[in-house]
Write a protein that holds these residues in place. Structure first.
Motif, PDB file in Angstrom:
ATOM      1  N   LYS A 113       0.828  -1.215   0.000  1.00 20.79           N
ATOM      2  CA  LYS A 113       0.000   0.000   0.000  1.00 20.79           C
ATOM      3  C   LYS A 113       0.859   1.259   0.000  1.00 20.79           C
ATOM      4  CE  LYS A 113      -3.752  -2.413   2.320  1.00 20.79           C
ATOM      5  NZ  LYS A 113      -4.517  -2.602   3.557  1.00 20.79           N
ATOM      6  N   TYR A 215      -4.951   4.835   1.710  1.00 17.99           N
ATOM      7  CA  TYR A 215      -5.190   3.576   2.437  1.00 17.99           C
ATOM      8  C   TYR A 215      -5.000   3.764   3.937  1.00 17.99           C
ATOM      9  CZ  TYR A 215      -4.130   1.994  -2.345  1.00 17.99           C
ATOM     10  OH  TYR A 215      -4.109   1.831  -3.702  1.00 17.99           O
ATOM     11  N   GLU A 225      -5.896  -3.395  -0.382  1.00 18.63           N
ATOM     12  CA  GLU A 225      -5.727  -2.198  -1.198  1.00 18.63           C
ATOM     13  C   GLU A 225      -6.828  -2.057  -2.243  1.00 18.63           C
ATOM     14  OE1 GLU A 225      -3.852  -5.504  -3.412  1.00 18.63           O
ATOM     15  OE2 GLU A 225      -3.700  -4.802  -1.335  1.00 18.63           O
TER      16      GLU A 225
END
Length: 366
Positions: A113, A215, A225
């Motif tokens: 992420k 995120y 994600e």
């Protein structure tokens, strides 16, 4: 008296299963609208970690897309193979490639992420299209078809990714599990309740990403994600889907069945972060299937056979029709021929995952 009650419970759960399968056809009967050809520029985001072979094989199919203006953002997340060399070699002959080299740091060690966040920030264009390094578009118009779905209101587009077709039982099981999962998220998105996506074919705008603060809500989780981002951002107004044949990607499945199983265990923990209404919809499908099989088998021995066989027959007939339509439209070949076996195996896999996760967390879980 007790058998009668059990029979009516069986009827109720059979009806629930049938309703789900009828819902699973909704995306295939969507009225086609004439959309203008997309002309805005797009950034294709590809995360890579030790994917030199996949990039060598699949990157040309992305670079050769029939689309006027696009860039390919290649994120090399501290690879230890020759991924960097492969990326640089493509970059030397393709001016629309942007390379993002990610070095590990103490706060986000190996985080996908974090790497994606850097890639998104580096992207030049507002509209983003995500594909995994082990995937390839099945058409040179993939980028065009996915981009067509963006409108002033629709800023998130859910796509479909097939899995490579191999003639062995593990491949059939994984592909069927994947198909049922896709039918859930595509059709509930069609009904205005988007709850997840497949990161191997997903598009959204930078504005949506920044609006959700990226995120941040689940940065410490290894996965999510795609689906947890959808949980944070998607709604009836801003989300749509694309199931045009030319919009599909194909993922090459090289992991063993055990590796895939461990991944599903991790994803089950991620689902605990879903909104309650989404967990209920997903759980009801699985629970109703359990009771359909469990009560059906019991009643075969203690209740008039004709009534039970009729209900079971109706269930499998509707399922056969629905999966047949879905397999044809989503180009999932051969699954229909093993349907009863695959359906029961799907249930056993879910039960096994549930039991395994009750006893311990998957290894390497963050």
């Amino acid at each position: 008296m007790i058998l009668t009650v059990v029979f009516y419970i069986f009827v109720a759960f059979t009806a629930i299963q049938i309703v789900y399968y009828l819902i699973f056809t909704s995306v295939f009967f969507t009225k086609k609208s004439t959309k203008k050809q997309a002309k805005f520029p797009v950034s294709v985001i590809i995360f890579a970690k030790n994917n030199a072979e996949n990039l060598t094989n699949f990157l040309p199919s992305i670079l050769s897309q029939n689309y006027p203006t696009f860039e390919v953002v290649l994120i090399d997340n501290n690879s230890s193979d020759n991924t960097e060399e492969v990326i640089n070699s493509f970059s030397e002959i393709n001016s629309n490639i942007k390379i993002v080299n990610v070095e590990n740091n103490e706060a986000f060690w190996g985080s996908k992420k974090y790497a994606l966040t850097l890639g998104i920030k580096a992207a030049k264009y507002e509209h983003l299209l995500f594909i995994e390094a082990n995937c390839k578009p099945i058409s040179e118009n993939w980028l065009l078809e996915m981009s067509k779905e963006f409108t002033d209101k629709k800023s998130i587009v859910l796509g479909y990714s097939t899995l490579n077709n191999e003639k062995n039982i593990p491949n059939f099981l994984i592909r069927f599990y994947h198909l049922i999962t896709a039918l859930k998220y595509l059709n509930f998105a069609k009904l205005g309740m988007p709850f997840m996506a497949d990161g191997k074919n997903l598009a959204y705008t930078k504005s949506e990403f920044y609006r959700a603060k990226g995120y941040i809500n689940h940065m410490k989780l290894e996965l999510g994600e795609d689906d947890l981002f959808i949980q944070d951002t998607a709604n009836e107004i801003n989300t749509t889907f694309c199931i045009h044949n030319n919009s599909f990607t194909e993922a090459i499945l090289k992991d063993s069945f055990l590796d895939w199983f461990q991944l599903q265990r991790k994803k089950m923990f991620v689902k605990k972060r879903y909104q309650p209404k989404h967990r209920f919809l997903i759980g009801l499908f699985s629970i109703s299937k359990i009771f359909f099989y469990a009560l059906g088998i019991i009643l075969l021995f203690f209740y008039p056979l004709q009534s039970i066989l009729l209900l079971i027959g109706i269930y499998f007939l509707i399922q056969f029709i629905v999966i047949g339509i879905a397999s044809k439209r989503l180009e999932e070949k051969n699954l229909i021929f093993f349907l009863p076996f695959l359906d029961f195996s799907f249930l056993l896999i879910q039960i096994t995952i549930f039991i395994a996760n009750l006893t311990s967390k998957p290894t390497h879980w963050k």
